[in-house]
Scaffold this active site. Structure first.
Site, mmCIF file in Angstrom:
data_model
loop_
_atom_site.group_PDB
_atom_site.id
_atom_site.type_symbol
_atom_site.label_atom_id
_atom_site.label_comp_id
_atom_site.label_asym_id
_atom_site.label_seq_id
_atom_site.Cartn_x
_atom_site.Cartn_y
_atom_site.Cartn_z
ATOM 1 C CB CYS A 375 -0.792 -0.218 0.834
ATOM 2 S SG CYS A 375 -2.299 -1.635 0.776
ATOM 3 C CD GLU A 376 4.057 3.117 1.636
ATOM 4 O OE1 GLU A 376 4.245 4.212 0.628
ATOM 5 O OE2 GLU A 376 4.173 3.239 2.626
#
Ligand SMILES: *Cc1c(COP(=O)(O)O)cnc(C)c1O
Length: 445
Positions: A375-376
């Site tokens: 989640c980046e």
């Protein structure tokens, strides 16, 4: 392994050795140095798919025979130099063993790397520990290994005068090398340019004083060292390299009167062609420039490449788990991420990518964004990359992943690190198993 000293270069039955290679000149296929570069397209698809089936995804694959070829080609281009492998590029025990067998030394960036190199059987007279702002535990560990005789002939390279004092406090009076800051950097990204960064090395005009301090503490000053950064590729880089080497040569000549130098270490940073269209490094040009720039010094040249020896020996295999059409692009979700291979996220590095499953079966081409499960927004391996049209379950290979791949992997997002398989003499084996969730949580009290 313990028989390595008997089986170093030349005794492996192939009849090849540094001496035989001398005069062969060209890098090319001379002296078992193999081709100058192994491209991602050169890897055999069936072998890679077999490895994926056997060891799961994502997995790193490292071809130890290719590591040896890279070493031999480099050693042939620098026939008078000692080659020290910069362990931080890939500190797998099998890499140390293969390179030790070829006669390489090891350049260590931490006490942990020193321990791993010694554990793999590298004799301590070929182990150099470069102490960059060394934590106390590193100095404790290294001096203890030295005191116990486990690493009696190890060389410690210091980049600050107070590291000398900290070593002396611990009773160290062994072999010492002074790292100078050459005031000139090189590299593929500003984050890997160390030569002109004040963090690394002592200012040139202080080097002799640091050596004097070390001598007074009973240490044996045996070398000077500098490292400009990572990534000599083009003419500009070569100019910076030449300037850096000339400055180190000057320091070495200054040292000459007072110290009996054994070696002058000009660092690593030999580039590899990450893009398919990039030409391979002209090793002979780098070697010539190095010799010319160094000038006359009564000491052995040392080069300490990391990436050059291992980058093209490794690929990362990863499954396609999502294919999503969007107005802008095809988004390919794979199960490796920036936690598996961090270079694209950290440096914006280019790595070649190939759809191994779709070999020659007439699929069309798409332009894809290849992303991981983290989640980046920086978790992206490539954008707008042409690839054989992917289907969920396809296996992709990411090339030039042998250097700074596994070493920079992390557990962010509670991602277990991948498995590592090695190829040697045509057969595959698991060198390091995949981490499990309990490997990660086991440290919690
Ligand atoms: C990182 C490093 C190297 C190796 O750099 P590569 O680009 O992998 O060749 C060599 N010497 C020192 C001191 C380093 O820090």
């Amino acid at each position: 392994m313990s028989e390595e000293s008997a089986s170093r270069t030349g005794d492996d039955g192939t009849g090849e050795s540094g001496a035989v290679c001398d005069g062969a000149g060209e890098s090319g296929a001379a002296c078992d140095g193999g081709p100058e570069v192994r491209r991602l397209a050169d890897w055999d698809a069936d072998t890679l798919l077999d490895l994926r089936r056997q060891y799961g995804s994502p997995s790193y694959v490292l071809d130890l025979d290719r590591v040896r070829e890279n070493y031999r080609r480099l050693a042939a281009a620098f026939p008078d130099a000692a080659v020290h492998y910069a362990a931080k590029a890939n500190a797998l025990g099998d890499v140390f063993e293969a390179l030790d067998d070829e006669g390489a030394g090891v350049e260590c960036a931490s006490a942990g790397e020193v321990v791993r190199a010694l554990d793999a059987g590298v004799p301590s007279d070929r182990v150099h520990y470069t102490a960059v702002n060394p934590p106390a535990v590193d100095l404790d560990t290294v001096v203890e290994l030295w005191t116990d005789g486990v690493a009696a002939d190890l060389t410690v390279t210091v980049g600050a005068e107070d590291t000398v004092a900290r070593l002396a406090t611990r009773g160290y009076d062994g072999r010492l090398c002074v790292r100078v800051n050459p005031g000139v950097g090189a590299g593929h990204h500003e984050k890997v340019q160390t030569g002109a960064n004040a963090k690394f090395g002592v200012p040139r005009d202080r080097a002799l004083d640091v050596a004097e301090t070390a001598t007074q503490a009973g240490m044996d000053v045996v070398g000077v060292h500098a490292h400009a950064g990572s990534g000599i590729h083009d003419a500009d880089d070569l100019d910076a390299h030449r300037e850096m080497v000339a400055r180190v040569g000057d320091v070495a000549r200054e040292f000459d009167a007072a110290h009996d130098l054994e070696f002058v270490d000009v660092g690593g940073g030999l580039g590899v062609p990450y893009r398919e269209a990039d030409a391979p490094l002209d090793l002979d040009a780098v070697a010539d420039a190095t010799r010319d720039a160094l000038g006359d010094v009564d000491a052995q040249l040392v080069v300490e490449p990391g990436r050059y020896l291992v980058a093209d020996a490794g690929v990362l295999l990863t499954d396609v788990n999502t294919v999503k059409e969007t107005p802008d692009t095809t988004v390919l979700g794979v199960d490796a991420g920036m936690t598996t291979l961090a270079r694209p996220a950290i440096y914006g590095s280019y790595h070649p990518i190939r759809n191994v499953t779709a070999g020659g079966d007439g699929r069309g081409e798409v332009r894809a964004t290849v992303t991981g499960p983290i989640c980046e927004s920086s978790d992206v391996f490539a954008e707008d990359r042409p690839l054989a049209e992917p289907v969920r379950g396809d296996v992709l290979a990411i090339g030039n992943a042998g250097a700074y791949g596994y070493e920079m992997a992390s557990n962010y997002n509670t991602r277990p690190r991948p498995a590592t398989a090695v190829l040697e003499d045509g057969s595959a084996s698991l060198a390091r198993r995949r981490e499990t969730l309990s490997d990660i949580t086991t440290l919690e009290l």
